[in-house]
Each structure stands twice: as structure tokens, then as C-alpha cells.
Write an enzyme that holds these catalytic residues in place. Structure first.
Site, mmCIF file in Angstrom:
data_model
loop_
_atom_site.group_PDB
_atom_site.id
_atom_site.type_symbol
_atom_site.label_atom_id
_atom_site.label_comp_id
_atom_site.label_asym_id
_atom_site.label_seq_id
_atom_site.Cartn_x
_atom_site.Cartn_y
_atom_site.Cartn_z
ATOM 1 N N TRP A 18 -1.426 2.727 6.332
ATOM 2 C CA TRP A 18 -2.032 2.544 5.320
ATOM 3 C C TRP A 18 -2.365 3.128 3.943
ATOM 4 O O TRP A 18 -2.414 2.843 2.835
ATOM 5 C CB TRP A 18 -3.282 1.663 5.876
ATOM 6 C CG TRP A 18 -4.507 1.213 4.663
ATOM 7 C CD1 TRP A 18 -4.200 -0.088 4.370
ATOM 8 C CD2 TRP A 18 -5.440 1.946 4.107
ATOM 9 N NE1 TRP A 18 -5.568 -0.075 3.315
ATOM 10 C CE2 TRP A 18 -5.896 0.817 3.225
ATOM 11 C CE3 TRP A 18 -5.757 3.129 4.282
ATOM 12 C CZ2 TRP A 18 -7.414 1.384 2.411
ATOM 13 C CZ3 TRP A 18 -6.975 3.395 3.550
ATOM 14 C CH2 TRP A 18 -7.573 2.848 2.355
ATOM 15 N N HIS A 19 -2.509 4.653 4.643
ATOM 16 C CA HIS A 19 -2.965 5.670 3.471
ATOM 17 C C HIS A 19 -1.702 5.997 2.832
ATOM 18 O O HIS A 19 -1.971 6.409 1.675
ATOM 19 C CB HIS A 19 -3.334 6.938 4.373
ATOM 20 C CG HIS A 19 -4.689 6.820 4.883
ATOM 21 N ND1 HIS A 19 -5.020 6.388 6.121
ATOM 22 C CD2 HIS A 19 -5.684 7.197 4.358
ATOM 23 C CE1 HIS A 19 -6.231 6.327 6.118
ATOM 24 N NE2 HIS A 19 -7.118 6.919 5.305
ATOM 25 N N GLY A 20 -0.584 5.853 3.274
ATOM 26 C CA GLY A 20 0.828 6.083 2.212
ATOM 27 C C GLY A 20 2.001 5.928 2.881
ATOM 28 O O GLY A 20 2.127 5.797 4.210
#
Lengths: 497, 283
Positions: free
Chosen positions: A350-352
Site C-alpha cells: 500500500w505504501h508504494g
């Protein structure tokens, strides 16, 4: 007095009002709105004035706040405002349809709705990742797409998914008023970088905000001031050193790489928690309570506790919408550990769109699983908590290296330097050449050891200061920031997600 | 009133931001405890017309040092053999040293720090005012305030590189004199700028304004340059300081102990004040 008036007249005479108005109304990629922009703070003051006038008119107040929120999103993200509005309208109707259907049709509509919300996130954030990995795996030569990530898409996508799933599960009723739903989705304090707000916590506040009393007024200003100081002074100052080290880790000694990693641990915490503080303070001023997003996470004595205190809105979202639907801890020990790992992989991803975030998530997933295995056998007591706290901080800092490094190789370079190129002289050199930074890091490490209850009590004392004087606190804090800030203000780290 | 605090909060933000915004448009700068109250942003002021024509004398245009085309043939100065301090130098006196200057002061400060610490002195602060000229140093109150704050007992002065091409002797001399008054009678060593081929009047003007025995002319030194082609390199600064140290012990007006340091890289305990004349002219 005469002199002051002359000075004001002189200043007003030189202000280019037309140019300022043009800059204010138009979106600029070079100057997107953050909470830390002075133009935002001034505009917020003006907005608040008319908000106070409309406060008791429910319908007008909601429309006014939605309009300002959309304007805020436009100033942050420009043309993606249209996409955002489109998603809000479609999700609203999806939720109504899900509530009206039963059985397999309900399931189908819920799946379509969630996939619809996810599709934009997957496209904007992961399309090029998919293309790169396909090219690498299958030796193809697909061209990457020229994409710009809409600000806040990860946050508001998860927010809309939580709403749709809660409606599907029957935990909340679908909103029958599109204004209310739009209010929930567009509410600007949490719009672009969280906290991820659940509909069940927020929708019931929409029509009945709390009017601020003296205590709430002071609490909200304190949160805003603290948030600005955390972000613009501490986080940005640490960021200067962190950027240097992580840009070229091989140029720096092992000690400097290690201290760079520690500095990043504090930078990301103060950056993100500072932003969350501002968001919570702004929301409180407007009459709405947002849940806490951080609870002194570096004081946690184990990884499980860390994830109960770090980015609480995301970790609870992952628990409720990934871990528990997979099966949670109800399908045996092995599956529990597997589900934890999968949940954290999703969290990392989700972060990247990068394997380094996946590695970061995997490390945390494995640590959580390991803690689940061993925690019953660990002794209790304050010393154990202290040792556990140190170990947890070290582990979390180790994982942040992957999070911050520009790629996997750079992260390995940092670790290599730390392992093989560290000597005591590095720290002595650091003390003498970067004395202020060294003092700041030591202060922050000591701050970490202070119990959170003491810190809360310390802040309670500030509420005894009469309301009028809080203007001077705000003015002093803003001037303090101007005095010591970096000319190039770092964007909020979590904006990139 | 239900919304009283909302109005109060709104006024807080509007008035605070307005005050900071308006302050940026005020031409003057204010100080609190020697610290400039910074502005939210700086306004570009249009260039002022030069109304007074500066009279310059006819100056001999022969450069003071001809740089050979083949730079390998340059013979640089070297660190001289250390001269033992004059009998008038009290070995036990420990000075609080303040260094004031332009970017060359920034380069020499660490070398000076080594010399000071090795000789029992304390380098309390350095002022590196990049791109500054005698105009900034003469007109600005900042230097006086720094001297008042750090209470030095000996001052090193080092500027002039940014005006080596100036030809207005009398103006430079007047400015140098004005600056010298700000030292308030403190013992000082005024080091002239390095020599890169042209130095029309600056060294002579400063020497005339300062106590000539307290002025060290650097014109005769040929120092290795740094990559920028203007400043000395680190070995250059060491050569320079070695020559200055000998002069301080032997023939300066105020002699202090300045034997060569036992080692390099002493801990840096001084306060480094860095200014840039492009952002802050001081008056």
C-alpha cells in the site's frame, strides 16, 4: 501608533493584490497546498470566520465545508478533483445498491464496488510497477505510462472501501443523503494523508458537530501548533541529513549511515504524527473528533504493540478488512502467522509500488508472527519491557532503511556500511561536526523513554493559560518556524502514498 | 456564545498570518538578542540609481602578480619555519578569539581553530559573511553586536577578496576606518586578502586605515587555489596561516602566542555564524 499606521500603509501599498488573488485561485504544481503553507493557514482563518457564522445552519454549513474541502483538494491535486468527485458519486450509489440487494447479488455488487474503488488506485499507483516487472520477467519491452499520482488516493480509496464493506456487512446503514457521504469523504483535515476515518465513527457526527468550548479551542490550537513544529522544525531538519546519507550511502561511514537510519526513524514519526496532529486539531476546531493515529509508538515494548500505536488508522483497517476476513486467528496457529504475513505484505505494498516496500512489510509480518509464537514464553516486568522497547526500536529502524532507501540495492549498501564500516571514531566525529544534530538525536532518544502519561500531563498544564494568550502562542510558533525552517520545505512523507 | 471560540480561532489565524505577511513588506529588519527576526519571504527591491559618481584615481594597471600560462611553473609560498614567540608575548595569556571576515574567513577558520587550541586560546566564534565587502562590515551593526555578545579579547579580521578590483581608494579607506572603530579598541590582527593577480587599492587602503603594524599584507604570498579559482585550497590556508602566525609572534602590534599546532582537526567548539551578503546586507 502613527508610525505603525505608516508602516502598514507602506506595506499595503506594495502588496500585489491581483497577483496574489491569481496565485490563490489557481492550482500550481510548484506550490501545492499543504497544511504547513502560510497561505493555507490564512485562508483557513478566513474560512473559519464564515464557518462560525454558518455553524448553526446545518445544511449550509455542510455545503460550505464540502466546497472548501474540494477547493483544498483542488489546490493540492489540481485536475484530479474531477476523478475524486466521480468516485464519490459512484461509491454513494454502489452503497445504496448493496444495501438494497440480498444474498449473492449483494455479494456481487459489493465485489464490483470494491473493485471499482480499487481500480483507480491500482492503475495510478501500480501500473508502471506491473509493466516493469512484466518486462523483467517475460523480457518484453512495454513502455511505462506517464502517470501522476493523485494526492491522497491511497487514503480515500481505503476509506471508501471501508464504507462499502461496512454497508455490506450491515454494520452501518448506507447514507441516504449524498451531501453527508460527500462530507465524510471530502472532509479536508483527513483528506490527503489520513487518518483513514471509518464511516461508523464519522457519519454520526456530520449533522451534530460539537461547538468548541475553551478546552477544545486550546486543545485544537495546541495540536496544530505542535504538528507544525514537529513537521517544519524537527522532521525537516532531520530530513536534511537523512537525504544526504541515503542519496549516497557509500560516501558516508558506517556510523553516519547508522545515525542516518535513526534520524529517519524520527523524521518519519515527527513528519507523519505532526501532520496527523494538525489534521486532528483542525477537525476539532470545526467540531469533529478524529481518532488518534499515533500513540507514542517508539515506546512500544514489542512489534505487536508497535502496530497498535503506529498509524493506528491503517493498522486497524488492515486488521478489519484483510486479516480478519482471511480468518484471523481462528484457523490454527500456522494460518494465523500466514495471514499476518499476508496482511503486512498488503500494508507494505500500500505504501508504494516497489519491492523494497514489500520487503519492509514482509519483515514486519515475520516479526509479528514470531512475536505471536514467543510472547507467552517471555518473562514479564519493567526491565523486560525496557529491553523489549530497545529491541523493537532497533528492529523498526532496521526496517525503515528499506522504506527510505531509493531502491533495494541502496538499502543493502546502507546495511553493508553499518556492518563493516562502523567505528567509534565515527560517532566522535559526528558529535563535533554536527553538534546540533547530535544533541537533537540524543534529546529525541531521551524523549522516547519518558512515559506517555507524563507527556500528556505536561501538556495538560498548558490548558490553564487563558484563551486570549493562545494567539501569542500561535504567532510565536509561526515566527519560530520561519526563523529556523529550511528554505526548501520537505513535502509530507506520506503525501507520496 | 456557541461560536465565540470559532470566531476567536479565526481571528488568531487571520491576524497572526497577516502580521507575518505584512512584516515581510517592511523594509527594515529587527533584531532580538542579536538574532535577526526573519521574514516570511523577501521582497525584491528594484536596483537603486547610483546618484553619486565615485571619483577614482588613475591607478597603475600592472597586475601585482602575473599568473603564468603554464600553471605548473607557479612557485607557491610555503609554510615558513616557525619563529619562537617574542619575549614580549606572554605564554600564559589565553585569548578569546573572534574571527570576522568574508568567505576566506570561512576557509581559514578551521586552521585558525587548530592554531588557537594548540596554543591555549579559545576560538569563540567566527563570522563568515560571504560576498561581503568593507561596506557591509563598516555599515552593519551586526559586527558590533557579535563583539558585544562574544566578548573576545583578540579579533582576527579577514576580508577584501570581494573588492580586489575596486579602485576607489579613499572610499575603501573611509569604510575600513569606520569598521575599525567598531572594534572598540580591542587588539586585532587584520589580514589582507589573498592575491590573485589584481589588487589595485584594497590592501593599501586597509593598511592605511588600520594600525599599520596590526595589518598583515598577503599580497606577497602565492597560495595554491581551490577548485573555484578564487579561494585558497586547504593547503593554501595552512600556508597562509603559517605566515600570519609568524608575523603575530614577531612583528604584529599585538603579539600573541601562535606556534604551529601539534596536530590538525582539533574539535570545533566555536560558534560559526554564516551570513550571505546577497540575502543580508546588514544595514
Amino acid at each position: 501608533m502613527q508610525q505603525i499606521i505608516e508602516v502598514i500603509k507602506q506595506a499595503l501599498g506594495t502588496i500585489p493584490f491581483e497577483q496574489l488573488l491569481r496565485e490563490f485561485m489557481l492550482y500550481s504544481t510548484k506550490q501545492p497546498w499543504f497544511f504547513t503553507e502560510f497561505s493555507f493557514l490564512f485562508t483557513f482563518g478566513l474560512f473559519l470566520f464564515f464557518y462560525a457564522i454558518l455553524f448553526t445552519q446545518n445544511a449550509l454549513r455542510k455545503v460550505y465545508l464540502i466546497a472548501f474541502s474540494l477547493f483544498f483538494y483542488y489546490k493540492s491535486s489540481g485536475p484530479f478533483l474531477g476523478l475524486f468527485l466521480f468516485q464519490i458519486i459512484i461509491d454513494y450509489f454502489f452503497a445504496r445498491k448493496i444495501e438494497q440487494t440480498e444474498g449473492s447479488a449483494k455479494q456481487i455488487w459489493a465485489t464490483i464496488a470494491v473493485l471499482f474503488s480499487l481500480s483507480f488506485l491500482l492503475y495510478f499507483k501500480y501500473a508502471n510497477f506491473l509493466i516493469e516487472n512484466t518486462n523483467w520477467l517475460l523480457l518484453t519491452h512495454f513502455e511505462p505510462v506517464d502517470l501522476f499520482l493523485p494526492i491522497g488516493i491511497s487514503f480515500y480509496t481505503f476509506q471508501s472501501i471501508s464504507y462499502l464493506v461496512d454497508v455490506y456487512r450491515g454494520e452501518i446503514r448506507a447514507s441516504k443523503n449524498i451531501t453527508d457521504y460527500a462530507f465524510y469523504m471530502t472532509f479536508f483535515p483527513h483528506l490527503v494523508a489520513g487518518p483513514i476515518v471509518r464511516a461508523k465513527d464519522f457519519l454520526n457526527q456530520v449533522n451534530s458537530p460539537e461547538s468548541p468550548d475553551a478546552r477544545k479551542y486550546k486543545e485544537s490550537l495546541l495540536r496544530i501548533i505542535l504538528g507544525l513544529l514537529k513537521k517544519l522544525l524537527i522532521a525537516d531538519y532531520l530530513g536534511k541529513y537523512v537525504d544526504m546519507v541515503f542519496e549516497n550511502p557509500s560516501f558516508y561511514t558506517g556510523g553516519e549511515n547508522l545515525l542516518g537510519a535513526v534520524a529517519y526513524s524520527f523524521q518519519i514519526y515527527f513528519d507523519f504524527s505532526g501532520y496527523s496532529d494538525i489534521a486532528i486539531g483542525l477537525a476539532l476546531l470545526l467540531g469533529y473528533r478524529l481518532k488518534e493515529n499515533f500513540d507514542h509508538p517508539y515506546g512500544a515494548s514489542n512489534v505487536t504493540e508497535f502496530w497498535r500505536k503506529w498509524h493506528i488508522s491503517l493498522s486497524s483497517w488492515l486488521r478489519d478488512y484483510v486479516y480478519i476476513p482471511l480468518g484471523g486467528n481462528r484457523k490454527g496457529a500456522f494460518n494465523t502467522y500466514l495471514f499476518l504475513l499476508i496482511t503486512m505484505l498488503v500494508g507494505g505494498f500500500w505504501h508504494g509500488a516497489s519491492w523494497k516496500f514489500v520487503a519492509w512489510g514482509a519483515a514486519h509480518g515475520l516479526a509479528l508472527a514470531l512475536h505471536k509464537v514467543v510472547h507467552k514464553h517471555l518473562p514479564n516486568g519493567q526491565w523486560m519491557n525496557f529491553v523489549g522497547g530497545i529491541c523493537t526500536f532497533c528492529f523498526v529502524t532496521f526496517c525503515w532503511i528499506f522504506f527510505r532507501a531509493k531502491d533495494f540495492d541502496a538499502a543493502l549498501t546502507v546495511l553493508n556500511q553499518i556492518t563493516y564500516a562502523t567505528s567509534e571514531l565515527d560517532f566522535l566525529g559526528f558529535w563535533f561536526s554536527r553538534n546540533e544534530l547530535a544533541i537533537l538525536l540524543i534529546t529525541l532518544l531521551v524523549w522516547m523513554l519518558i512515559p506517555s502519561a507524563w507527556k500528556k500531563k505536561g501538556f495538560e498544564w498548558s490548558y490553564y493559560v487563558p484563551s486570549f494568550f493562545w494567539f501569542f502562542f500561535l504567532l510565536a510558533a509561526l515566527q519560530f518556524i520561519i526563523q529556523f525552517r529550511d528554505a526548501l520545505v520537505q513535502p509530507f512523507i506520506y503525501f507520496q502514498f | 456564545m456557541k461560536t465565540g471560540y470559532l470566531f476567536l480561532a479565526s481571528l488568531c489565524f487571520i491576524v497572526a498570518c497577516s502580521m507575518l505577511y505584512l512584516y515581510s513588506y517592511i523594509p527594515s529588519t529587527y533584531l532580538v538578542a542579536d538574532l535577526e527576526i526573519k521574514k516570511l519571504f523577501s521582497i525584491e527591491t528594484p536596483l537603486q540609481k547610483v546618484e553619486r559618481k565615485i571619483e577614482v584615481a588613475k591607478i597603475d594597471t600592472i597586475p601585482t602578480f602575473i599568473i603564468p600560462k603554464d600553471t605548473t611553473k607557479i612557485v607557491y609560498s610555503s609554510i615558513p619555519e616557525p619563529i619562537l614567540p617574542d619575549s614580549s608575548v606572554d605564554d600564559s595569556t589565553q585569548h578569546r578569539v573572534l574571527l570576522i571576515g568574508d568567505s576566506e574567513a570561512g576557509g581559514i577558520k578551521n586552521v585558525l581553530n587548530d592554531y588557537c587550541q594548540s596554543n591555549g586560546h579559545k576560538l569563540v566564534a567566527t563570522v563568515e559573511w560571504s560576498s561581503a565587502t568593507s561596506l557591509n562590515f563598516a555599515k552593519s551593526d551586526t559586527i558590533s553586536k557579535i563583539i558585544k555578545r562574544y566578548r573576545p579579547t583578540f579579533v582576527f579580521v579577514l576580508f577584501g577578496l570581494n573588492e580586489v578590483l575596486a579602485k576607489d581608494y579613499s572610499t575603501r579607506k573611509a569604510l575600513a576606518r569606520q569598521f575599525q572603530k567598531r572594534l572598540n579598541g580591542l587588539p586585532y590582527a587584520w589580514i589582507g586578502p589573498t592575491n590573485w593577480g589584481y589588487d589595485y587599492v584594497v590592501t593599501d587602503a586597509f593598511q592605511a586605515a588600520a594600525d599599520s603594524a596590526a595589518f598583515f599584507s598577503s599580497k606577497h604570498l602565492i597560495l595554491p587555489k581551490a577548485m573555484d579559482g578564487r579561494h585558497p585550497s586547504l593547503p593554501g590556508y595552512r600556508i597562509w596561516m603559517g605566515n600570519v602566525a609568524n608575523w603575530l609572534q614577531e612583528s604584529s602590534r599585538w603579539k600573541i602566542r601562535m606556534m604551529p599546532p601539534e596536530r590538525v582537526g582539533y574539535p570545533k567548539k566555536y560558534k560559526a555564524i554564516v551570513l550571505n551578503a546577497a540575502d543580508y546586507r546588514g544595514y
